[in-house]
Design a protein around this motif. Structure first.
Motif, PDB file in Angstrom:
ATOM      1  N   GLU A   1       0.840  -1.199   0.000  1.00  0.00           N
ATOM      2  CA  GLU A   1       0.000   0.000   0.000  1.00  0.00           C
ATOM      3  C   GLU A   1       0.883   1.260   0.000  1.00  0.00           C
ATOM      4  O   GLU A   1       0.645   2.204  -0.759  1.00  0.00           O
ATOM      5  N   ALA A   2       1.909   1.236   0.823  1.00  0.00           N
ATOM      6  CA  ALA A   2       2.844   2.369   0.895  1.00  0.00           C
ATOM      7  C   ALA A   2       3.540   2.563  -0.451  1.00  0.00           C
ATOM      8  O   ALA A   2       3.726   3.704  -0.912  1.00  0.00           O
ATOM      9  N   PHE A   3       3.896   1.440  -1.089  1.00  0.00           N
ATOM     10  CA  PHE A   3       4.560   1.517  -2.399  1.00  0.00           C
ATOM     11  C   PHE A   3       3.634   2.181  -3.428  1.00  0.00           C
ATOM     12  O   PHE A   3       4.041   3.055  -4.191  1.00  0.00           O
ATOM     13  N   ARG A   4       2.385   1.764  -3.446  1.00  0.00           N
ATOM     14  CA  ARG A   4       1.444   2.308  -4.441  1.00  0.00           C
ATOM     15  C   ARG A   4       1.216   3.800  -4.229  1.00  0.00           C
ATOM     16  O   ARG A   4       1.171   4.569  -5.182  1.00  0.00           O
ATOM     17  N   LYS A   5       1.115   4.178  -2.974  1.00  0.00           N
ATOM     18  CA  LYS A   5       0.910   5.601  -2.656  1.00  0.00           C
ATOM     19  C   LYS A   5       2.095   6.453  -3.100  1.00  0.00           C
ATOM     20  O   LYS A   5       1.927   7.583  -3.528  1.00  0.00           O
ATOM     21  N   ALA A   6       3.304   5.879  -2.979  1.00  0.00           N
ATOM     22  CA  ALA A   6       4.514   6.656  -3.279  1.00  0.00           C
ATOM     23  C   ALA A   6       4.649   6.950  -4.777  1.00  0.00           C
ATOM     24  O   ALA A   6       5.316   7.913  -5.155  1.00  0.00           O
ATOM     25  N   ASN A   7       4.017   6.123  -5.630  1.00  0.00           N
ATOM     26  CA  ASN A   7       4.040   6.320  -7.083  1.00  0.00           C
ATOM     27  C   ASN A   7       5.454   6.614  -7.601  1.00  0.00           C
ATOM     28  O   ASN A   7       5.698   7.615  -8.278  1.00  0.00           O
TER      29      ASN A   7
END
Ligand code: CA
Length: 512
Positions: free
Chosen positions: A274-280
């Motif tokens: 989830e953190a990875f996706r948010k960081a884009n």
């Protein structure tokens, strides 16, 4: 008379005395474990206390070279003591290994050993030459692996298992040692893991290990492949572009998890993803993230192997078996830990050419010793036979390393090593090549492309700039070429590529 009786008694007892001297052989083998992911080999990215213990109590080989850096072929070389072109297993292919041929486990049985293979087999065939086998089917999954063994009547059956594969293989190896082996005979056990093979699915105990840490990047993560032939730039094994969602754990994870296992898996990867996706992330930042995800999962799998090795070493200590058991740790080839921007193996470059090799043998191998002679997986069969006091067949192509283990390198020990990789076209598009190295210089020939590389490992340990054709190296080049020709004759390598199963693409036409 007084002299005759002891003499006759001695003769009668000879076979038993011999048997008592034959050590047990525990061959611990992993898949794709690079030496530079073992702290005894100077790893900068992980700690492997139990492998280090083997190095501390035994001998570490610095130059154990694989003859063909890919899984199945390496195993076939180990079983037969013959190069791929003679044992018939040239690549990870459809045809099974020809188990009717001579292999070292068969020969060990003839001199009184009980033999077993537990874990990864990866030769498509049903194992031959073993009193007992219990093996993964093909690559086998990281969780809940079905395994092939025999029932009480000797019929081949498939059994279900629940749990993490590295733990299960160890449980089975320990159970065989405790309950099933013939205790009046010396044993040779091949205890072989799937880990840390792609796609690096860690066990429940290590899913969050290294969370919040940054693993150091290798020096050559950003390699641009200049300074070499076209081959290095044409592969498809980069961290940047060739890892899929399954490798990166960005999908649902292993499909065959139990509901309990899935809960643990999702608790570990869910928040991180989830953190990875948010960081884009984009560009360089994305590659750096992929490296971290990849290397952490790889190292988590290694850690489980090391933990389980600890269990086995403890068992040997507790039972007193340690005293008369030679313990070997190795892996089927090396591996790219982001080096050259890659994962995978196949190349004759150092990271995949070097196999880890640690050997502990109380009373024979000097604790904490290191050896820098050129040894190979080609030598394993001969070594095991030599240790067992069996005759080494003349058609095996390696040499027993027993003298090296005793700290006595023969004067005529090999100075050059021949390598040959065949799997092209194939996974990761690594061109077929063969070559020779003396440990300092290395000559590689990409024969389908008619391109050569020459490296001076002393000056260029990362093999970034070929000096082929450089006049400063003309003598080195001439000498290595002569050695290459000599070794191809010595090892009976056919002039024409022996891999007839796949059509050899023609080299590109030369520009006029
Ligand atoms: Ca492998």
């Amino acid at each position: 008379m007084n002299r005759v009786i002891p003499f006759v008694l001695g003769l009668l007892l000879l076979p038993f005395l011999h048997a008592a001297q034959q050590p047990n052989i525990l061959f611990i083998f992993t898949d794709d474990h690079a030496a530079h992911a073992i702290s005894a080999y100077g790893s900068k990215i992980n700690t492997t206390p139990h492998m280090d213990r083997l190095a501390k109590e035994g001998m570490l080989f610095e130059k154990c070279y694989v003859s063909n850096a890919i899984c199945g072929p390496s195993r076939a070389v180990i079983l037969t003591g013959k190069y791929s072109h003679l044992n018939g297993f040239l690549k990870n292919q459809r045809q099974p290994f020809d188990g009717s041929q001579q292999t070292f486990p068969k020969l060990l049985r003839k001199v009184g050993y009980t033999t077993a293979v537990i874990g990864k087999w990866h030769l498509k065939s049903t194992p031959t030459g073993f009193d007992y086998f219990d093996v993964l089917i093909g690559q086998g999954p990281y969780y809940n692996p079905p395994m092939k063994t025999t029932d009480e009547e000797g019929k081949v059956i498939t059994e279900k298992n629940t749990g993490y594969t590295t733990d299960i293989i160890t449980d089975k190896a320990l159970a065989w040692l405790k309950n099933d082996r013939k205790k009046d005979k010396p044993f040779m056990l091949m205890y072989q893991h799937k880990a840390p093979h792609r796609n690096w699915q860690p066990g429940p105990k290590h899913l969050t290990m290294f969370d919040g840490e940054d693993i150091p990047e290798p020096e050559t993560l950003w390699d641009d492949y200049k300074g070499r032939t076209s081959a290095a730039g044409k592969q498809t094994m980069t961290i940047a572009r060739h890892l899929n969602d399954n490798d990166l754990k960005l999908n649902q994870g292993p499909r065959n998890l139990t509901p309990e296992q899935r809960k643990v898996w999702e608790a570990a990867y869910g928040p991180k993803n989830e953190a990875f996706r948010k960081a884009n992330l984009q560009g360089e930042a994305l590659v750096k993230w992929k490296y971290q995800r990849y290397i952490k999962d790889y190292l988590r799998c290694v850690q489980s192997v090391d933990d389980n090795l600890g269990r086995v070493l403890d068992y040997l200590d507790e039972t007193g078996l340690a005293k008369n058991t030679i313990v070997i740790y190795s892996s089927d080839q090396g591996w790219y830990l982001g080096d050259h921007g890659w994962y995978d193996k196949r190349w004759m470059y150092e990271e995949s050419l070097v196999m880890p090799l640690l050997v502990r043998w109380p009373g024979v191998v000097k604790p904490g010793s290191r050896n820098s002679d050129i040894v190979s997986n080609l030598d394993f069969a001969e070594t095991f036979l030599d240790i067992a006091g069996a005759k080494i067949p003349k058609d095996m192509q390696g040499t027993s390393i027993l003298p090296l283990l005793k700290g006595q390198t023969p004067k005529d020990w090999r100075t050059h090593f021949y390598y040959h990789y065949y799997e092209f076209p194939g996974a990761h598009s690594v061109a077929r090549h063969y070559g020779v190295t003396n440990g300092r210089h290395k000559l590689i020939y990409f024969y389908q492309n008619n391109e050569w590389e020459l490296f001076d490992l002393g000056k260029d340990p990362n093999e970034l700039s070929s000096v082929y054709g450089n006049s400063d190296y003309s003598k080195v080049q001439t000498d290595l070429l002569a050695e290459l020709k000599r070794l191809r004759v010595q090892y009976k390598v056919p002039e024409k590529d022996p891999d007839s199963a796949t059509k050899t693409p023609k080299p590109p036409k030369k520009k006029k």
